[in-house]
Design a protein around this motif. Structure first.
Motif, short mmCIF file in Angstrom:
data_model
loop_
_atom_site.label_atom_id
_atom_site.label_comp_id
_atom_site.label_asym_id
_atom_site.label_seq_id
_atom_site.Cartn_x
_atom_site.Cartn_y
_atom_site.Cartn_z
N ASN A 294 18.28 -0.02 40.99
CA ASN A 294 19.73 -0.01 40.76
C ASN A 294 20.20 -1.33 40.16
O ASN A 294 21.04 -1.35 39.26
N ASN A 298 21.64 -2.03 36.24
CA ASN A 298 22.88 -2.75 35.95
C ASN A 298 22.60 -3.90 34.98
O ASN A 298 23.39 -4.16 34.08
N GLN A 301 22.14 -2.60 31.56
CA GLN A 301 23.45 -2.23 31.00
C GLN A 301 24.27 -3.48 30.66
O GLN A 301 24.98 -3.51 29.67
N LYS A 358 32.43 1.16 34.47
CA LYS A 358 31.74 1.80 33.34
C LYS A 358 32.27 3.21 33.12
O LYS A 358 32.63 3.89 34.08
N GLY A 365 25.57 2.70 42.68
CA GLY A 365 24.33 1.91 42.57
C GLY A 365 24.28 0.75 43.56
O GLY A 365 23.36 0.65 44.39
MG LIG Z 1 24.84 0.67 38.53
#
Ligand SMILES: [Mg+2]
Ligand SMILES: Nc1ncnc2c1ncn2[C@@H]1O[C@H](COP(=O)(O)OP(=O)(O)OP(=O)(O)O)[C@@H](O)[C@H]1O
Length: 417
Positions: A294, A298, A301, A358, A365
């Protein structure tokens, strides 16, 4: 006064709680040595009491130079006394990233001998930790009652705030758990029929009909919704724990393999600084992989196509894990990314279920990661350090429940994506 009488008077003064006196006993004989030891003892007691006062102290002379700092303040600033003592007071502001107007606030307090305080001051210390502080000034006077400088008192409210937040989070999670179980039941079954009917509808449509694309999107979105409900159910009713001895480095590598699938872009650099001598960790390997995954997702991303992700593990043998002061070791896992930092105003919400910034995020997460880390008695802290966003996970290697690691048992199982 005879030396013995001086010692007796000094001891009585201490008994009354006055630690300011020092004995003046000269000589190299046994009484002289006793006098010196006595003074040393009083100094240590003094330091002990000052240091054990909750919070930090910084003493400034009338010109604003730092003359003394206690341990509590050094812990807050995350530095040593050499970094502060003898330096002008604006050094405090440079070591602790705070609102720059604090410098003129201190200067003004000093010039006008003001006693005042600031509450809930946001600061980031050298270690990258976000703190909430109270910051107060009070006058220092010499024995003739003349102005001798200022004392700055600092109190770190972060811990207290964390405990309150934790309690609120527990309440929220319990409520969410109940709601989730009910909702999942109510939503899943109709969702199943909607999906079935949509599939039927698609079959009815003629090849090339525009509506076929619509039905495909509908099915994809239904699957996504189902996925969210499954994640939510897992979160509110976590699966049974399966603890075994794990190799944390291997689990991180496993999580990396899983996200590599999501990275086609070669401009994301991944660096690993894994300590090969980590002790085996008693934990649920699948859940730990999930937690690392998780955070890594992130990070991927956050770097948004190009940047750096760094994984670090190390063992800290003297890690204090609980408030009783029990000292045991901890495995420290750091996952850092060079993406934009997390805005400080969203930091308090990071671990809230459904908190997301997001477009396609579910905001589950980090709450799941938090839940898994807590299950292992650990802590997770977001930091902002040297241009990197960092998630610092500390996993205490406690008594390992009296078990000896059997290396054969250190798992190398495979995981479902
Ligand atoms: Mg996440
Ligand atoms: N490495 C990071 N850098 C910047 N912001 C982050 C980082 N990690 C988390 N965040 C912020 O925290 C929010 C919550 O993260 P979390 O993982 O819980 O949910 P999400 O990523 O939005 O959705 P999900 O993980 O459920 O797909 C994110 O939306 C993002 O704003």
């Amino acid at each position: 006064l005879t030396p013995l009488r001086k010692i007796l008077t000094g001891a009585r003064q201490i008994a009354k709680g006055d630690f300011s006196g020092r004995l003046d006993i000269k000589g190299l004989d046994e009484l002289g040595i006793l006098g010196k030891d006595f003074n040393r003892m009083v100094s240590s007691l003094n330091e002990y009491f000052i240091d054990s006062l909750a919070g930090g102290w910084v003493l400034l002379d009338p010109h604003g130079k730092i003359v003394s700092v206690n341990r509590g303040a050094l812990n807050i600033f995350h530095c040593e006394s050499e970094d502060l003592v003898g330096k002008p007071h604006d050094t405090l502001i440079r070591i602790l990233s705070v609102n720059p107007s604090l410098e003129s606030w201190v200067e003004e307090s000093l010039q006008n001998k003001l006693e005042r305080s600031l509450k809930e001051l946001d600061a980031v210390n050298r270690d990258g930790r976000h703190l909430k502080l109270t910051f107060s000034t009070s006058q220092l006077k010499d024995k003739d009652d003349n102005f001798a400088g200022m004392a700055i008192t600092l109190k770190d409210l972060t811990r207290a705030n964390e405990i309150t937040e934790k309690m609120q989070r527990t309440d929220k999670l319990a409520a969410l758990g109940e709601m989730a179980a009910g909702l999942a039941h109510e939503i899943r079954n109709p969702l199943g029929s909607i999906k079935g009917l949509t599939q039927l509808l698609r079959e009815e449509l003629k090849e090339g009909d525009k509506a076929q694309v619509y039905t495909e999107t509908m099915i994809r979105e239904i699957d996504r919704l189902n996925g969210v409900i499954t994640t939510l159910l897992n979160f509110s009713h976590p699966s049974q724990n399966e603890f075994r001895f794990c190799d944390i480095n291997k689990l991180l590598e496993r999580a990396l393999e899983l996200i590599n699938v999501n990275i086609d872009d070669k401009s994301i650099q991944i660096e690993q600084v894994l300590d090969p001598s980590l002790p085996a960790f008693w934990g649920d390997d699948k859940k730990l992989v999930q937690a690392f995954l998780n955070i890594l997702l992130n990070a991927v991303q956050a770097v948004n196509g190009s940047g750096e992700i760094v994984l670090v593990t190390r063992f800290d043998p003297n890690h204090i894990i609980n408030e009783d002061g029990l000292v045991t070791g901890a495995i420290i896992v750091q996952i850092k990314d060079s993406g934009d930092p997390i805005p400080s105003e969203i930091l308090p919400n990071l671990f809230d279920p459904f908190f997301t910034t997001k477009k396609d995020g579910t905001g589950l997460g980090l709450p799941i990661t938090h839940q898994i880390v807590t299950l292992h008695g650990g802590t997770i802290t977001p930091l902002c350090k040297n241009g990197f966003t960092e998630f610092n996970i500390e996993l205490p290697v406690a008594e390992q429940l009296g078990k000896e690691p059997d290396l054969e048992m250190v798992q190398k199982v495979s995981y479902e994506v």
